[in-house]
Design an enzyme around this catalytic site. Structure first.
Site, PDB file in Angstrom:
ATOM      1  N   ALA A  67       1.353  -1.258  -0.344  1.00 12.00           N
ATOM      2  CA  ALA A  67       0.123   0.031  -0.430  1.00 12.00           C
ATOM      3  C   ALA A  67       0.813   1.313   0.009  1.00 12.00           C
ATOM      4  O   ALA A  67       2.097   0.881   0.815  1.00 12.00           O
ATOM      5  CB  ALA A  67      -1.202  -0.094   1.288  1.00 12.00           C
ATOM      6  N   GLY A 110       1.222  -4.867   1.034  1.00 10.79           N
ATOM      7  CA  GLY A 110      -0.616  -5.410  -0.021  1.00 10.79           C
ATOM      8  C   GLY A 110      -0.107  -5.371  -1.258  1.00 10.79           C
ATOM      9  O   GLY A 110      -1.168  -6.269  -2.238  1.00 10.79           O
ATOM     10  N   GLU A 113      -0.893  -9.550  -0.149  1.00  8.44           N
ATOM     11  CA  GLU A 113      -2.205 -10.026  -0.078  1.00  8.44           C
ATOM     12  C   GLU A 113      -2.963  -9.599  -1.753  1.00  8.44           C
ATOM     13  O   GLU A 113      -3.725 -10.351  -0.981  1.00  8.44           O
ATOM     14  CB  GLU A 113      -2.671  -8.630   1.258  1.00  8.44           C
ATOM     15  CG  GLU A 113      -2.190  -8.817   2.278  1.00  8.44           C
ATOM     16  CD  GLU A 113      -2.317  -7.569   3.250  1.00  8.44           C
ATOM     17  OE1 GLU A 113      -1.591  -6.336   3.017  1.00  8.44           O
ATOM     18  OE2 GLU A 113      -2.682  -7.731   3.797  1.00  8.44           O
ATOM     19  N   GLU A 133       5.204  -5.076   6.997  1.00  7.70           N
ATOM     20  CA  GLU A 133       3.757  -4.245   7.775  1.00  7.70           C
ATOM     21  C   GLU A 133       4.607  -3.883   9.351  1.00  7.70           C
ATOM     22  O   GLU A 133       4.731  -3.213   9.627  1.00  7.70           O
ATOM     23  CB  GLU A 133       3.179  -4.109   7.462  1.00  7.70           C
ATOM     24  CG  GLU A 133       1.999  -4.470   6.376  1.00  7.70           C
ATOM     25  CD  GLU A 133       2.113  -5.870   5.559  1.00  7.70           C
ATOM     26  OE1 GLU A 133       2.567  -6.562   5.996  1.00  7.70           O
ATOM     27  OE2 GLU A 133       0.951  -5.466   4.386  1.00  7.70           O
TER      28      GLU A 133
HETATM   29  C1  HXC Z   1       5.122   4.096  -1.148  1.00 14.34           C
HETATM   30  C2  HXC Z   1       6.830   3.658  -1.867  1.00 14.34           C
HETATM   31  C3  HXC Z   1       6.501   2.352  -1.381  1.00 14.34           C
HETATM   32  C4  HXC Z   1       4.977   2.103  -0.667  1.00 14.34           C
HETATM   33  C5  HXC Z   1       8.434   1.569  -2.944  1.00 14.34           C
HETATM   34  N1  HXC Z   1       7.618   3.325  -2.611  1.00 14.34           N
HETATM   35  N2  HXC Z   1       7.517   1.445  -1.653  1.00 14.34           N
HETATM   36  N3  HXC Z   1       6.448   4.656  -1.937  1.00 14.34           N
HETATM   37  N4  HXC Z   1       4.909   3.110  -0.895  1.00 14.34           N
HETATM   38  N5  HXC Z   1       5.246   0.853  -0.457  1.00 14.34           N
HETATM   39  C6  HXC Z   1       8.700   4.587  -3.226  1.00 14.34           C
HETATM   40  C7  HXC Z   1      10.159   4.887  -2.762  1.00 14.34           C
HETATM   41  O1  HXC Z   1       9.957   5.215  -1.717  1.00 14.34           O
HETATM   42  C8  HXC Z   1      11.064   5.197  -3.553  1.00 14.34           C
HETATM   43  O2  HXC Z   1      10.604   6.856  -4.032  1.00 14.34           O
HETATM   44  C9  HXC Z   1      10.729   4.489  -5.036  1.00 14.34           C
HETATM   45  O3  HXC Z   1       9.087   3.877  -4.991  1.00 14.34           O
HETATM   46  C10 HXC Z   1      12.020   3.535  -4.941  1.00 14.34           C
HETATM   47  O4  HXC Z   1      11.653   2.741  -3.828  1.00 14.34           O
HETATM   48  P1  HXC Z   1      13.527   2.250  -3.211  1.00 14.34           P
HETATM   49  O5  HXC Z   1      13.012   2.206  -1.417  1.00 14.34           O
HETATM   50  O6  HXC Z   1      14.181   3.739  -3.178  1.00 14.34           O
HETATM   51  O7  HXC Z   1      13.625   1.233  -3.750  1.00 14.34           O
HETATM   52  P2  HXC Z   1      14.971   0.190  -3.176  1.00 14.34           P
HETATM   53  O8  HXC Z   1      15.988   0.710  -2.390  1.00 14.34           O
HETATM   54  O9  HXC Z   1      15.088  -0.844  -4.012  1.00 14.34           O
HETATM   55  O10 HXC Z   1      13.937  -0.904  -1.917  1.00 14.34           O
HETATM   56  C11 HXC Z   1      12.899  -1.357  -2.315  1.00 14.34           C
HETATM   57  C12 HXC Z   1      11.575  -1.684  -1.422  1.00 14.34           C
HETATM   58  C13 HXC Z   1      11.472  -0.247  -0.433  1.00 14.34           C
HETATM   59  C14 HXC Z   1      12.471  -3.047  -0.515  1.00 14.34           C
HETATM   60  C15 HXC Z   1      10.816  -2.409  -1.518  1.00 14.34           C
HETATM   61  O11 HXC Z   1      11.468   0.635  -1.516  1.00 14.34           O
HETATM   62  C16 HXC Z   1      10.998  -1.128   0.898  1.00 14.34           C
HETATM   63  O12 HXC Z   1      11.025  -1.000   1.252  1.00 14.34           O
HETATM   64  N6  HXC Z   1       9.723  -0.313   0.358  1.00 14.34           N
HETATM   65  C17 HXC Z   1       8.286  -0.340   1.593  1.00 14.34           C
HETATM   66  C18 HXC Z   1       7.307  -1.961   1.719  1.00 14.34           C
HETATM   67  C19 HXC Z   1       6.711  -1.806   2.849  1.00 14.34           C
HETATM   68  O13 HXC Z   1       6.762  -1.493   3.768  1.00 14.34           O
HETATM   69  N7  HXC Z   1       5.784  -1.851   2.190  1.00 14.34           N
HETATM   70  C20 HXC Z   1       4.644  -2.455   2.662  1.00 14.34           C
HETATM   71  C21 HXC Z   1       3.557  -0.710   3.250  1.00 14.34           C
HETATM   72  S1  HXC Z   1       2.228  -1.307   4.194  1.00 14.34           S
HETATM   73  P3  HXC Z   1      11.438   7.772  -4.110  1.00 14.34           P
HETATM   74  O14 HXC Z   1      10.697   8.982  -4.673  1.00 14.34           O
HETATM   75  O15 HXC Z   1      12.257   8.192  -2.740  1.00 14.34           O
HETATM   76  O16 HXC Z   1      12.446   7.370  -4.916  1.00 14.34           O
HETATM   77  C22 HXC Z   1       0.683  -2.151   2.864  1.00 14.34           C
HETATM   78  C23 HXC Z   1      -0.424  -2.202   4.547  1.00 14.34           C
HETATM   79  C24 HXC Z   1      -1.165  -3.182   3.497  1.00 14.34           C
HETATM   80  O17 HXC Z   1       1.387  -3.054   3.120  1.00 14.34           O
HETATM   81  C25 HXC Z   1      -2.748  -3.155   4.121  1.00 14.34           C
HETATM   82  C26 HXC Z   1      -4.423  -3.218   3.179  1.00 14.34           C
HETATM   83  C27 HXC Z   1      -3.826  -2.581   1.844  1.00 14.34           C
END
Ligand code: HXC
Length: 259
Positions: A67, A110, A113, A133
């Site tokens: 998400a 997400g 999921e 998460e």
């Molecule tokens: C918003 C995101 C994002 C996310 C990545 N980006 N994941 N933006 N929401 N979930 C953005 C980053 O901010 C970044 O933007 C760009 O995508 C590239 O990501 P990087 O982090 O620079 O890439 P990398 O170093 O290769 O790392 C990849 C990654 C990391 C390991 C996937 O991005 C990461 O940990 N993302 C979050 C994963 C996460 O926690 N997901 C769960 C979310 S909560 P900029 O502008 O900085 O370039 C969830 C709840 C669901 O899903 C609930 C029900 C729907």
């Protein structure tokens, strides 16, 4: 609508409807607008009698990284409740045609999921499935504690949800989370080929069979068996049952009508 507003791209491949996420810079993070476009595109394919199977995919680098964290970082509980973005996911559950996820790269939160909400998953060798998460001070909210646990069992699900452990594609296939793994160059073709095979089958039988398998996760055994039996008997009212069995006996390929 500009290309920037097109957060998903829909295309057809014969009887397969393919929807691609189109937020590559954000690793296909699932914001509300993207989810709305995704569900709307899938519903349109679901209504189209020329389509028999649906596929959702991202890019080689990321199926979806979860998400959109920016969209929810400052939200209060009341904001989240009133937005109720996860309600949109119920529409995915209502799709009648099989939905296949073609997953490569990051398949997190997400995104994981969403893949779990699909009926089948074809993964590339680079796919990584995780529920991170917990690292954000929250937990899965769209099925990660429920569908994941049913798919991989309690031990693995607990490690993924409590400790952010991500599964490799090889682990995911071993634990029963995904159907098959293919090289990154060919996973989408493999997914489309599998979807095309399903799309070529008797549509009403496919629809009721999908419903019955999913029912196994919703109900107790006696009710599930009773529903399955009713669906089986019902199919004897279809032209496709007469055709399928006549074709078998005549040693010729069947011609399905979806009637
Ligand atoms: C918003 C995101 C994002 C996310 C990545 N980006 N994941 N933006 N929401 N979930 C953005 C980053 O901010 C970044 O933007 C760009 O995508 C590239 O990501 P990087 O982090 O620079 O890439 P990398 O170093 O290769 O790392 C990849 C990654 C990391 C390991 C996937 O991005 C990461 O940990 N993302 C979050 C994963 C996460 O926690 N997901 C769960 C979310 S909560 P900029 O502008 O900085 O370039 C969830 C709840 C669901 O899903 C609930 C029900 C729907």
């Amino acid at each position: 609508m500009t290309t920037d507003d097109q957060l998903v791209l829909a295309e057809t491949h014969g009887r397969v409807g393919l929807v691609r996420f189109n937020r590559p810079k954000e690793l296909n993070a699932l914001n509300a607008a993207l989810m709305e476009q995704l569900v709307t595109a899938l519903e349109a394919f679901d209504r189209d009698p020329a389509i028999g199977c649906l596929v959702v995919t991202g890019s080689a680098r990321a199926f979806a990284a979860g998400a959109d964290i920016k969209e929810m970082a400052d939200a209060s509980a009341v904001d989240m409740l009133l937005r109720d973005n996860i309600a949109r996911w119920d529409r995915l559950r209502m799709l009648k045609k099989p939905l296949l996820a073609a997953v490569s790269g990051f398949c997190l939160g997400g995104g994981c999921e969403l893949a779990l909400a699909c009926d089948l998953i074809v993964a590339s060798e680079t796919a990584r499935f995780g529920q991170p998460e917990i690292n954000l001070g929250v937990m899965p909210g769209a099925g990660g504690t429920q569908r994941l646990t049913r798919a991989v069992g309690k031990a693995v699900a607990m490690e993924m949800v409590l400790n952010g452990r991500a599964l490799t594609a090889a682990e995911a296939v071993r634990f029963g989370l995904v159907n098959r793994v293919a090289p990154v160059e060919s996973y989408l073709d493999e997914a489309l080929a599998l979807a095309a095979e399903i799309a070529a089958r008797a549509p009403l039988a496919v629809r009721l069979a999908k419903e019955s398998v999913n029912n196994a996760f919703e109900t107790d055994l006696a009710d599930g068996l009773a529903d399955e039996r009713r669906a089986f008997y019902f199919l004897f009212s279809t032209a496709d049952q007469k055709e399928g069995m006549a074709a078998f006996l005549a040693k010729r390929p069947p011609q399905w009508q979806g009637q």
